[in-house]
Design a protein around this motif. Sequence first.
Motif, PDB file in Angstrom:
ATOM      1  N   LEU A 193      55.041  15.953   2.592  1.00  0.00           N
ATOM      2  CA  LEU A 193      55.990  16.904   3.177  1.00  0.00           C
ATOM      3  C   LEU A 193      55.600  17.275   4.602  1.00  0.00           C
ATOM      4  N   THR A 194      54.313  17.504   4.810  1.00  0.00           N
ATOM      5  CA  THR A 194      53.852  17.885   6.144  1.00  0.00           C
ATOM      6  C   THR A 194      54.138  16.782   7.158  1.00  0.00           C
ATOM      7  N   ALA A 195      53.950  15.536   6.739  1.00  0.00           N
ATOM      8  CA  ALA A 195      54.253  14.420   7.637  1.00  0.00           C
ATOM      9  C   ALA A 195      55.726  14.420   8.018  1.00  0.00           C
ATOM     10  N   GLY A 238      60.260  16.841  11.924  1.00  0.00           N
ATOM     11  CA  GLY A 238      61.479  17.635  11.847  1.00  0.00           C
ATOM     12  C   GLY A 238      62.337  17.344  10.645  1.00  0.00           C
ATOM     13  N   VAL A 239      61.812  16.616   9.644  1.00  0.00           N
ATOM     14  CA  VAL A 239      62.585  16.236   8.467  1.00  0.00           C
ATOM     15  C   VAL A 239      62.198  17.121   7.290  1.00  0.00           C
ATOM     16  N   MET A 240      63.188  17.859   6.767  1.00  0.00           N
ATOM     17  CA  MET A 240      62.981  18.665   5.566  1.00  0.00           C
ATOM     18  C   MET A 240      63.469  17.863   4.356  1.00  0.00           C
ATOM     19  N   HIS A 241      62.728  17.906   3.288  1.00  0.00           N
ATOM     20  CA  HIS A 241      63.118  17.109   2.123  1.00  0.00           C
ATOM     21  C   HIS A 241      64.299  17.733   1.393  1.00  0.00           C
ATOM     22  N   TYR A 247      64.694  10.968  -0.374  1.00  0.00           N
ATOM     23  CA  TYR A 247      65.045  11.776   0.787  1.00  0.00           C
ATOM     24  C   TYR A 247      66.560  11.809   0.983  1.00  0.00           C
ATOM     25  N   GLY A 248      67.310  11.674  -0.106  1.00  0.00           N
ATOM     26  CA  GLY A 248      68.756  11.536  -0.011  1.00  0.00           C
ATOM     27  C   GLY A 248      69.460  12.738   0.573  1.00  0.00           C
TER      28      GLY A 248
END
Length: 592
Positions: free
Chosen positions: A136-138, A143-146, A173-174
């Motif tokens: 998640l941190t990566a 800037g990508v939230m799961h 990650y849909g």
Amino acid sequence: MASGTSQSGVGRVIAGRYLLLNQLGSGGMGHVWLAHDQQLDCEVALKEIVFRDPGEAAQDRTARVARARAEARHAAGLRGHPHVVTVHDVLEHEGLPWIVMEYVAGALDLRALVSRRGPLAPAECARIGLAVLDALTAGHERGVMHRDVKPANILLAPDRTGSPYARVLLTDYGISVQPDGDETRYTRTHVIVGTAGYLAPERTQGGPPTAAADLFSLGCTLYYGVEGHGPFDRDTGLATLTAVLLEEPRPPLRAGALEPVLAAMLAKDPVHRITAARTEAALAAIVTPQSPPRPRLDPGSEPPWASGTPDQAAQGRGGRRRRLPRLLLGPLAGLLGFVLLGGGAWYALANLPGAGDGQPYGRAVGLARPLKDGDCVQAVWPDAPFTGTPRLTVVQCLGTTTDGQVMTVYEAGSADEARTTGGTQCEQRTEETREKLAAVRTYAVIPTGDGFDAAGRRVACLLLGTTGPVFGPLGRHREMGMRIPDTATMQKQDCLDRVSDHSARLRPCDGPHGERVLGFARLSPDTTFQQARDGKAQEVCEESLPPQDYGYDPGGHESAFWASKSAWKTTSHYVVCTVRPQNGGTMEGDQV
């Protein structure tokens, strides 16, 4: 991803290249298939977009297709991360997108694993949490939230050594999004995108996706992993969302040292929620607790799945709540108070100082001499197993029914240190053996204050059967050639020769042997022992622990199993799954 049964569509070739072999699972956006890449001659996973409602609005269909493309783009940006399922390609076939992904052989998602085998030990759950948090941190750094962290989106798979569930992978990650980017957010009007029970409160009110919201979802997921149900589970989706928004999570019963971390992750107000950095430090402290100055603890290997279904947690009547280690006090100050130390094992943090003259562990335990490494014991509990403090009796390891064995003893710096860290230390020191057995728990036998010197200043670390006796020596205390009378003493990677339907002999794996233990599988509570022996056990072993997932040639090897009546008498209903040659011969060394 465990292979499912073949579905309609098997044999189709997608984009002239990918042959569909069988369906692995289904989700909100469609199906996931196991496919053969005919160009590269390898297996891949394909996600197929499916529109189940023919009347679905065209704009909604367009949004779902766009979300699929976004999933591929976001996940591909994390390509190479050790805890993210790799996306290889996105393609169109008959007007719809298909996502080509890494096929993770032998994997189960966390939801399926807990459903099949019961809740995880807290230390194992913390290990999984660290891996998912890293993934998640990566994403957050890009800037990508799961936005949909939940048990079904966490895969657990064997590593290169064959250790089941050692690999941890975040998938799907849909519905991920870059909130500060220019791309369209693919969410239908008036619909909250995510999963009820795992959404952060601010998201249920229409707030934007944030790293803090993903962290809340991870907290819900880890709660599920250690408790077997979500913190806000209710009978309906609406009731669940209401609970997320207005109610506190159900008090955990099994969480142990994980309890304060979960409380901090599940704070309603994201301003007061623990940060990712502090969560990482707290989880790491549970996975690898600080050892006392002496003796130093060998780091050991990465913990695999903790086998066996834990009984409902209950704090021992002689136990105490302990203060958190200093490493956790900073991140969780003002929120957490006192918690029960120790990971997934049950501990006898028993016996107040001064209890029992001449008895190193106090009157409740009742022993007149200190326990030593290798001692076998019988345990009589005052009420239910693992509730209160057991009275222990040292017995012969062979020829008697034993409830457990001392796997190690270690010297503590003081009686207070023994009481404070004994449970956690014993879990660490017995972990390697415990994770190889089907149904055991760690129990720390702590000296009293007055008995500390009489105990040699040592804590004794037991492994006790969770649902019944263990019928003999455990782990390294077994001798090659010894007869193993019950499945309770069989462990992963054991090499065996069958003596009868009820017993086996332990053989060196570098010499001839008839079969090798791959792991354990649990059958449903209503399965009778006869049904298990008549085919149910074989079926479950072939499905959950297929030999080919461990590198064995399916053309020359087959699944086999062991089942004991003791596992049915104690209602644990587990079987030992093995691999053996199809021709009835022997195996030797690492032959696959």
